[in-house]
Motif scaffolding. Sequence first.
Motif, PDB file in Angstrom:
ATOM      1  N   LEU A   1      25.571 -13.076  81.566  1.00  0.00           N
ATOM      2  CA  LEU A   1      24.636 -14.100  81.099  1.00  0.00           C
ATOM      3  C   LEU A   1      23.971 -14.798  82.274  1.00  0.00           C
ATOM      4  O   LEU A   1      22.759 -15.090  82.239  1.00  0.00           O
ATOM      5  CB  LEU A   1      25.369 -15.106  80.225  1.00  0.00           C
ATOM      6  CG  LEU A   1      24.539 -16.287  79.712  1.00  0.00           C
ATOM      7  CD1 LEU A   1      23.382 -15.805  78.851  1.00  0.00           C
ATOM      8  CD2 LEU A   1      25.417 -17.272  78.931  1.00  0.00           C
ATOM      9  N   LEU A   2      24.732 -15.079  83.326  1.00  0.00           N
ATOM     10  CA  LEU A   2      24.167 -15.739  84.508  1.00  0.00           C
ATOM     11  C   LEU A   2      23.054 -14.892  85.121  1.00  0.00           C
ATOM     12  O   LEU A   2      21.982 -15.408  85.479  1.00  0.00           O
ATOM     13  CB  LEU A   2      25.266 -16.002  85.533  1.00  0.00           C
ATOM     14  CG  LEU A   2      24.808 -16.555  86.888  1.00  0.00           C
ATOM     15  CD1 LEU A   2      24.103 -17.897  86.715  1.00  0.00           C
ATOM     16  CD2 LEU A   2      25.994 -16.681  87.842  1.00  0.00           C
TER      17      LEU A   2
ATOM     18  N   ALA B   1      23.813 -10.649  75.487  1.00  0.00           N
ATOM     19  CA  ALA B   1      22.561 -10.310  74.803  1.00  0.00           C
ATOM     20  C   ALA B   1      22.112 -11.419  73.861  1.00  0.00           C
ATOM     21  O   ALA B   1      20.969 -11.904  73.944  1.00  0.00           O
ATOM     22  CB  ALA B   1      22.725  -8.998  74.035  1.00  0.00           C
ATOM     23  N   GLY B   2      22.994 -11.844  72.957  1.00  0.00           N
ATOM     24  CA  GLY B   2      22.603 -12.830  71.957  1.00  0.00           C
ATOM     25  C   GLY B   2      22.224 -14.173  72.558  1.00  0.00           C
ATOM     26  O   GLY B   2      21.180 -14.744  72.216  1.00  0.00           O
ATOM     27  N   LEU B   3      23.038 -14.691  73.463  1.00  0.00           N
ATOM     28  CA  LEU B   3      22.745 -16.004  74.030  1.00  0.00           C
ATOM     29  C   LEU B   3      21.581 -15.968  75.012  1.00  0.00           C
ATOM     30  O   LEU B   3      20.917 -16.985  75.223  1.00  0.00           O
ATOM     31  CB  LEU B   3      23.998 -16.579  74.694  1.00  0.00           C
ATOM     32  CG  LEU B   3      25.195 -16.756  73.752  1.00  0.00           C
ATOM     33  CD1 LEU B   3      26.295 -17.559  74.429  1.00  0.00           C
ATOM     34  CD2 LEU B   3      24.788 -17.410  72.449  1.00  0.00           C
ATOM     35  N   SER B   4      21.293 -14.810  75.590  1.00  0.00           N
ATOM     36  CA  SER B   4      20.083 -14.688  76.413  1.00  0.00           C
ATOM     37  C   SER B   4      18.834 -14.900  75.566  1.00  0.00           C
ATOM     38  O   SER B   4      17.844 -15.490  76.036  1.00  0.00           O
ATOM     39  CB  SER B   4      20.037 -13.314  77.082  1.00  0.00           C
ATOM     40  OG  SER B   4      21.075 -13.168  78.028  1.00  0.00           O
ATOM     41  N   VAL B   5      18.864 -14.438  74.323  1.00  0.00           N
ATOM     42  CA  VAL B   5      17.740 -14.677  73.417  1.00  0.00           C
ATOM     43  C   VAL B   5      17.553 -16.178  73.195  1.00  0.00           C
ATOM     44  O   VAL B   5      16.415 -16.681  73.162  1.00  0.00           O
ATOM     45  CB  VAL B   5      17.966 -13.964  72.071  1.00  0.00           C
ATOM     46  CG1 VAL B   5      16.865 -14.317  71.077  1.00  0.00           C
ATOM     47  CG2 VAL B   5      18.021 -12.454  72.267  1.00  0.00           C
ATOM     48  N   LEU B   6      18.652 -16.912  73.072  1.00  0.00           N
ATOM     49  CA  LEU B   6      18.549 -18.359  72.862  1.00  0.00           C
ATOM     50  C   LEU B   6      18.021 -19.067  74.106  1.00  0.00           C
ATOM     51  O   LEU B   6      17.304 -20.067  73.997  1.00  0.00           O
ATOM     52  CB  LEU B   6      19.914 -18.918  72.468  1.00  0.00           C
ATOM     53  CG  LEU B   6      20.515 -18.336  71.175  1.00  0.00           C
ATOM     54  CD1 LEU B   6      21.833 -19.022  70.842  1.00  0.00           C
ATOM     55  CD2 LEU B   6      19.535 -18.465  70.015  1.00  0.00           C
TER      56      LEU B   6
ATOM     57  N   GLY C   1      24.884 -23.702  83.089  1.00  0.00           N
ATOM     58  CA  GLY C   1      24.697 -23.319  81.698  1.00  0.00           C
ATOM     59  C   GLY C   1      25.447 -22.056  81.341  1.00  0.00           C
ATOM     60  O   GLY C   1      26.087 -21.981  80.282  1.00  0.00           O
ATOM     61  N   ALA C   2      25.388 -21.047  82.205  1.00  0.00           N
ATOM     62  CA  ALA C   2      26.087 -19.797  81.915  1.00  0.00           C
ATOM     63  C   ALA C   2      27.588 -20.027  81.800  1.00  0.00           C
ATOM     64  O   ALA C   2      28.245 -19.492  80.889  1.00  0.00           O
ATOM     65  CB  ALA C   2      25.787 -18.759  82.992  1.00  0.00           C
TER      66      ALA C   2
END
Length: 391
Positions: free
Chosen positions: A349-350, A226-231, A299-300
């Motif tokens: 994330l991927l 969740a958090g890194l998807s925002v980034l 990246g993921a």
Amino acid sequence: MPYWTRGQAGRETPHDLFRVLYFGWLVALTLKLLGSAWDVSWHFKWLRDDLAPPHLLNSAGTAIAVALTIIHGYTGYGVDRLALRLIQWGTGIFLVAVPLDLINHRVNGLDITSWSPSHLMLYVGTFFMIAGVIRGWFLGAPPGRERTLVLAAFLAFFLENVHFPEQHQEYGILSVGAWDNHAVYAEPILLQFAADQMGRPVDRTMMLGFALPVPDFLYPVYAVVAGLSVLVVARLLIGRFGAATLVAGAYVAFRTLIWPLLTFTGFPPSAVPFFLVVAGLMVDVAFLVRMPVVRAVAGAAGVTAVAYGALAAQSAIMGAVYGAVKGQEGLLGAPPQAGSSAVWAGLGLLAIWLAVEWVASRRVPRPAGPDDERPAGRRPGRRQNRRPVPA
């Protein structure tokens, strides 16, 4: 008052009015941010109170947000149709969740976790609300430094809301460490209330149930997915190297600044998610790859590995620093994490990263550019909607 006329969403908006509306959103979200940040620390010290100061501060921000939602909906200024619907639905969900949360507390007593259904409704409502605000500003703000900085600020508010439930573990791990070192942050009335609700004496098992009531894997998996998807979204929308690091750094800087303000006034401390800055930098590095699919896959994998590594390093370093300063062991600088969950976090994330890349290449609207003479807040046409955001 001359602008208080009925209109449809997508209405041409004078630039000065557009700025007033969105700077109003900055004020509203800032008040909600301050209230929510204080609220978590408050609930680790005092028994819950509907009229507690953090709730009142948050309510002031909510009142401004409701007023702005009404203005957008009635006049049609500053938003296109989708942005307006996101804001309206988000505000509506939040307002419905507030009385449900009050009823939940009346029926069930102390709500031990921030991951409860009524709390999740508050986060979901704020999620849609800020998403609509981001879209409205992204479409209508003219290019320039102000546009970039305000967009980054809205995305930092968005990250704070997404990460908010994780603060339970960030406060909880230090509360457990304090207990192990024969110190208690919470007032006796709160501990006794929690113990009575669990049907246990006030002991370490009760403290674990109060401070860390969720599985260890939840914190790192949620932070990565969740958090890194925002980034990732922040990097795509801002379109510049360093955007993800800027958004993560702004949120972590806020958490760092309020840490002494809370602790020096007698409230419990929390672990600060410094690992998000390192992960944000890795997101920016990943965008040096030009092919979207390759970028998402590499990246993921890279971001997940760096995030888990940084989280483990933060835990070890902060624990060692505390032991050196206090001469005691057991107080960690990050919530417990299950390393085996990294595979699932990376796959999650991927999946989101690939979806974001696909949407960005097909449907993300182009912001106003120097050759675009449309007024602020006007809805772009179909051709503009299909132009991808620069990587």
